[in-house]
Design a protein around this motif. Structure first.
Motif, PDB file in Angstrom:
ATOM      1  N   SER A 373       0.837  -1.206   0.000  1.00 36.27           N
ATOM      2  CA  SER A 373       0.000   0.000   0.000  1.00 36.27           C
ATOM      3  C   SER A 373       0.869   1.253   0.000  1.00 36.27           C
ATOM      4  N   TYR A 374       0.820   2.030  -1.072  1.00 37.67           N
ATOM      5  CA  TYR A 374       1.619   3.247  -1.147  1.00 37.67           C
ATOM      6  C   TYR A 374       1.136   4.307  -0.159  1.00 37.67           C
ATOM      7  N   ALA A 375      -0.142   4.297   0.161  1.00 31.71           N
ATOM      8  CA  ALA A 375      -0.661   5.249   1.134  1.00 31.71           C
ATOM      9  C   ALA A 375       0.014   5.033   2.490  1.00 31.71           C
ATOM     10  N   ASP A 376       0.159   3.767   2.895  1.00 35.19           N
ATOM     11  CA  ASP A 376       0.829   3.449   4.158  1.00 35.19           C
ATOM     12  C   ASP A 376       2.316   3.772   4.089  1.00 35.19           C
ATOM     13  N   VAL A 377       2.934   3.492   2.929  1.00 32.45           N
ATOM     14  CA  VAL A 377       4.364   3.749   2.755  1.00 32.45           C
ATOM     15  C   VAL A 377       4.659   5.241   2.865  1.00 32.45           C
ATOM     16  N   VAL A 378       3.863   6.051   2.158  1.00 35.38           N
ATOM     17  CA  VAL A 378       4.078   7.501   2.175  1.00 35.38           C
ATOM     18  C   VAL A 378       3.902   8.052   3.597  1.00 35.38           C
ATOM     19  N   TYR A 400       4.783  -3.370  -6.788  1.00 36.04           N
ATOM     20  CA  TYR A 400       4.072  -2.556  -7.783  1.00 36.04           C
ATOM     21  C   TYR A 400       3.298  -3.451  -8.742  1.00 36.04           C
ATOM     22  N   ARG A 401       2.149  -2.932  -9.140  1.00 34.94           N
ATOM     23  CA  ARG A 401       1.364  -3.642 -10.156  1.00 34.94           C
ATOM     24  C   ARG A 401       1.925  -3.355 -11.534  1.00 34.94           C
ATOM     25  N   SER A 402       2.430  -2.103 -11.713  1.00 32.49           N
ATOM     26  CA  SER A 402       3.007  -1.739 -13.002  1.00 32.49           C
ATOM     27  C   SER A 402       3.902  -0.523 -12.852  1.00 32.49           C
ATOM     28  N   ILE A 403       4.805  -0.364 -13.812  1.00 33.57           N
ATOM     29  CA  ILE A 403       5.584   0.864 -13.959  1.00 33.57           C
ATOM     30  C   ILE A 403       5.041   1.544 -15.205  1.00 33.57           C
ATOM     31  N   ASP A 404       4.475   2.720 -15.018  1.00 37.23           N
ATOM     32  CA  ASP A 404       3.777   3.399 -16.110  1.00 37.23           C
ATOM     33  C   ASP A 404       4.442   4.725 -16.463  1.00 37.23           C
ATOM     34  N   LYS A 405       4.204   5.140 -17.689  1.00 30.86           N
ATOM     35  CA  LYS A 405       4.649   6.462 -18.134  1.00 30.86           C
ATOM     36  C   LYS A 405       3.427   7.357 -18.200  1.00 30.86           C
ATOM     37  N   THR A 406       3.455   8.436 -17.434  1.00 28.76           N
ATOM     38  CA  THR A 406       2.341   9.389 -17.409  1.00 28.76           C
ATOM     39  C   THR A 406       2.803  10.732 -17.981  1.00 28.76           C
ATOM     40  N   ALA A 407       1.893  11.692 -17.995  1.00 25.13           N
ATOM     41  CA  ALA A 407       2.239  13.021 -18.506  1.00 25.13           C
ATOM     42  C   ALA A 407       3.329  13.674 -17.662  1.00 25.13           C
ATOM     43  N   ASP A 408       3.412  13.306 -16.368  1.00 25.54           N
ATOM     44  CA  ASP A 408       4.415  13.876 -15.473  1.00 25.54           C
ATOM     45  C   ASP A 408       5.693  13.043 -15.406  1.00 25.54           C
ATOM     46  N   GLY A 409       5.746  11.934 -16.148  1.00 21.03           N
ATOM     47  CA  GLY A 409       6.928  11.078 -16.125  1.00 21.03           C
ATOM     48  C   GLY A 409       6.605   9.680 -15.640  1.00 21.03           C
ATOM     49  N   LEU A 410       7.637   8.921 -15.297  1.00 19.91           N
ATOM     50  CA  LEU A 410       7.450   7.550 -14.835  1.00 19.91           C
ATOM     51  C   LEU A 410       6.853   7.522 -13.432  1.00 19.91           C
ATOM     52  N   CYS A 411       6.124   6.460 -13.156  1.00 22.41           N
ATOM     53  CA  CYS A 411       5.581   6.275 -11.809  1.00 22.41           C
ATOM     54  C   CYS A 411       5.355   4.800 -11.547  1.00 22.41           C
ATOM     55  N   LEU A 412       5.367   4.452 -10.258  1.00 28.30           N
ATOM     56  CA  LEU A 412       4.986   3.110  -9.825  1.00 28.30           C
ATOM     57  C   LEU A 412       3.520   3.149  -9.442  1.00 28.30           C
ATOM     58  N   GLY A 417      -4.121   1.306  -7.307  1.00 28.24           N
ATOM     59  CA  GLY A 417      -4.058   2.366  -8.303  1.00 28.24           C
ATOM     60  C   GLY A 417      -3.346   3.625  -7.844  1.00 28.24           C
ATOM     61  N   LYS A 418      -2.824   3.640  -6.617  1.00 29.56           N
ATOM     62  CA  LYS A 418      -2.076   4.785  -6.110  1.00 29.56           C
ATOM     63  C   LYS A 418      -0.712   4.854  -6.799  1.00 29.56           C
ATOM     64  N   LEU A 419      -0.208   6.094  -6.973  1.00 25.60           N
ATOM     65  CA  LEU A 419       1.025   6.305  -7.726  1.00 25.60           C
ATOM     66  C   LEU A 419       2.161   6.805  -6.837  1.00 25.60           C
ATOM     67  N   LEU A 420       3.380   6.394  -7.191  1.00 30.37           N
ATOM     68  CA  LEU A 420       4.602   6.951  -6.624  1.00 30.37           C
ATOM     69  C   LEU A 420       5.421   7.522  -7.776  1.00 30.37           C
ATOM     70  N   PRO A 421       5.635   8.842  -7.828  1.00 30.22           N
ATOM     71  CA  PRO A 421       6.427   9.428  -8.911  1.00 30.22           C
ATOM     72  C   PRO A 421       7.874   8.928  -8.859  1.00 30.22           C
ATOM     73  N   VAL A 422       8.443   8.663 -10.019  1.00 30.41           N
ATOM     74  CA  VAL A 422       9.818   8.184 -10.128  1.00 30.41           C
ATOM     75  C   VAL A 422      10.699   9.307 -10.651  1.00 30.41           C
ATOM     76  N   SER A 423      11.815   9.560  -9.974  1.00 34.54           N
ATOM     77  CA  SER A 423      12.769  10.575 -10.434  1.00 34.54           C
ATOM     78  C   SER A 423      14.162  10.132 -10.036  1.00 34.54           C
ATOM     79  N   ASP A 424      15.174  10.868 -10.463  1.00 35.24           N
ATOM     80  CA  ASP A 424      16.558  10.558 -10.121  1.00 35.24           C
ATOM     81  C   ASP A 424      17.058  11.537  -9.078  1.00 35.24           C
ATOM     82  N   LEU A 425      17.659  11.030  -8.018  1.00 33.02           N
ATOM     83  CA  LEU A 425      18.201  11.885  -6.989  1.00 33.02           C
ATOM     84  C   LEU A 425      19.483  12.548  -7.482  1.00 33.02           C
ATOM     85  N   THR A 426      19.574  13.837  -7.284  1.00 32.45           N
ATOM     86  CA  THR A 426      20.801  14.539  -7.691  1.00 32.45           C
ATOM     87  C   THR A 426      21.930  14.282  -6.703  1.00 32.45           C
TER      88      THR A 426
END
Length: 480
Positions: A373-378, A400-412, A417-426
């Motif tokens: 559950s991403y809600a619990d994780v967050v 994760y059920r899937s790794i998807d590409k959305t308008a804002d970028g990749l997400c888990l 159906g809850k999303l976790l945005p994927v980005s690269d740490l600087t």
């Protein structure tokens, strides 16, 4: 004797150069004599050297978890290239001839056994009586605490001065003043605090987007302020009663700069028996502010799925003389796992361990431990990072059920159906998002991932960097 593979030998080598040199000895047929004992616990042989006499090397697995390397060469590297070459010869399938254990090694084994018997007898004589508490030199401790408190109060004044004047007014002269203050803290027995202040200096000297740099500097100032405040409160209590136990519910002691000894961890009950760990991700990087190389690993405890961390530090000045850690693909088994105090992703260490090949059942255990559950994780992550002294980039295992590409970028996407945005740490300088396009379609659905969270202050946004993906049949390392 463990199963000797090339990967296993690689893990024993002190650095990449030793790996190459050891392998080259085998390729050049430098071992005219390759022997093993009848019981298979000793490999020994002769290796051609620069002199007339060959080097006599051996690897003793009488204690499988702690092999003993011996060689007649003068090298200060440990294990030397000749002992490594002996193991590579075995891993590469070179024939070994059975031979009796040489007398000199048999004598050394006898001495080692006698030492172990004495230790065992001493332990039995103590029985189940509680371990004697270490004597405390109260006067010395009080003097140390007083010096530490003085250093923390100097830090408090500096942080207040910087906040009041504003980061926009910081110039080269101010940065030099901060650096001088960091050097001064070296006299106050708080190396952890000193290193954090040097990180601030490093940040302020960085070229680039000033807004981003100031945002990072503000986070560091907040950390320094909280560390000084909590450190002062903690040390004042210990000054009043030097026999108070050290803080083990958090990493405050280590943040101040205490280097935990294994005996201390044992005394405070920070030992986990019979642990099995599987490394999920590994990263080596240079920490310029601290002047050291860091070999960091993230491991899944196969007992309960907890994500542990290892951190091997190699100061720049001594890096050549210290062993480099590397990716480990086998399961590590240790009778004693020392767990450092910490709130999350606690650092661990072990003295001796054996290895076995990772099996499908191990991967199944890791996947089963992943949070669904991403809600619990967050919610959990937010509770962690709201502590000013907590690690702001905790690592967690999520399904994760899937790794998807959305308008804002990749997400888990989780099963709800809850999303976790994927980005690269600087902060770690490694990009992994671009590697997702190289994965098979089956790897993008119904798997687990080790992710590192990050929090952006400007928009209060949580996102994750993909570190590795765990499937039913393999671990795909993205951060390594």
């Amino acid at each position: 004797m463990p199963t000797i593979t090339e990967a296993y030998v690689d893990s024993l080598a002190p650095n990449a150069g030793a790996i190459k040199n050891g392998r080259d000895l085998v390729k050049k047929n430098s071992f005219p004599v390759l022997n093993e004992s009848p019981d298979g616990t000793l490999l020994f042989g002769e290796c051609k050297g620069s002199g007339k006499e060959p080097y006599r090397c051996s690897v003793d697995f009488a204690n499988e978890a702690n092999p003993v390397f011996r060689c007649s060469c003068p090298s200060r590297q440990f294990p030397c290239k000749h002992a490594l070459g002996l193991l590579y010869a075995r891993a590469m399938g070179n024939p070994f001839t059975q031979a009796e254990v040489p007398q000199d090694i048999a004598d050394k084994r006898d001495k080692a056994e006698k030492r172990e018997e004495k230790k065992k007898d001493a332990a039995e004589s103590v029985g189940n009586a509680p371990a004697a508490k270490r004597k405390v030199n109260k006067n010395a401790l009080v003097k140390k605490f007083a010096s530490q408190l003085e250093g923390l109060r100097l830090l408090e004044k500096l942080v207040l001065q910087l906040v009041q004047s504003g980061l926009g007014s910081v110039d080269k002269k101010t940065v030099q003043m901060i650096e001088d203050q960091a050097k001064q803290l070296g006299n106050h027995y708080i190396p952890g605090v000193q290193a954090k202040l040097r990180e601030l200096v490093h940040t302020m000297q960085t070229e680039g987007d000033r807004e981003s740099i100031h945002s990072q500097a503000m986070e560091q100032l907040l950390y320094l302020h909280s560390l000084a405040k909590k450190g002062v409160s903690y040390l004042e209590k210990r000054m009043d009663d030097p026999e108070l136990p050290m803080e083990t519910d958090s990493s405050l002691e280590e943040q101040l700069g205490h280097a935990w000894q294994l005996a201390e961890l044992r005394e405070y009950g920070r030992v986990q028996p019979d642990a099995e760990l599987l490394q999920l991700s590994f990263l080596s990087y240079a920490d310029a502010a601290r002047g050291e190389f860091v070999d960091a690993g993230w491991w899944a405890d196969l007992g309960d799925g907890t994500i542990r961390s290892t951190r091997h530090l190699r100061p720049f000045r001594a890096a050549r003389a210290l062993k480099e850690e590397d990716t480990v693909r086998a399961v590590i088994r240790t009778e004693e796992l020392f767990v450092y105090p910490g709130e999350f992703n606690a650092r661990v260490r072990w003295e001796a361990a054996t290895q076995r090949d990772a099996a499908l059942d191990d991967l199944a255990k890791v996947k089963k431990a992943a949070a669904s559950s991403y809600a619990d994780v967050v919610k959990q992550v937010k509770n962690i990072i709201k502590n000013p002294l907590a690690d702001k980039t905790p690592a967690m295992l999520v399904a994760y059920r899937s790794i998807d590409k959305t308008a804002d970028g990749l997400c888990l996407r989780d099963a709800q159906g809850k999303l976790l945005p994927v980005s690269d740490l600087t902060s770690n300088g490694r990009a992994t998002s671009s590697l997702i396009a190289l994965l098979d379609e089956k790897d993008l659905k119904d798997q687990a991932a080790l992710v590192m969270f990050s929090h952006r202050l400007d928009d209060n946004r949580l996102s994750v960097q993909l570190m590795s993906i765990v499937t039913d049949s393999r671990i795909i390392r993205l951060l390594y």
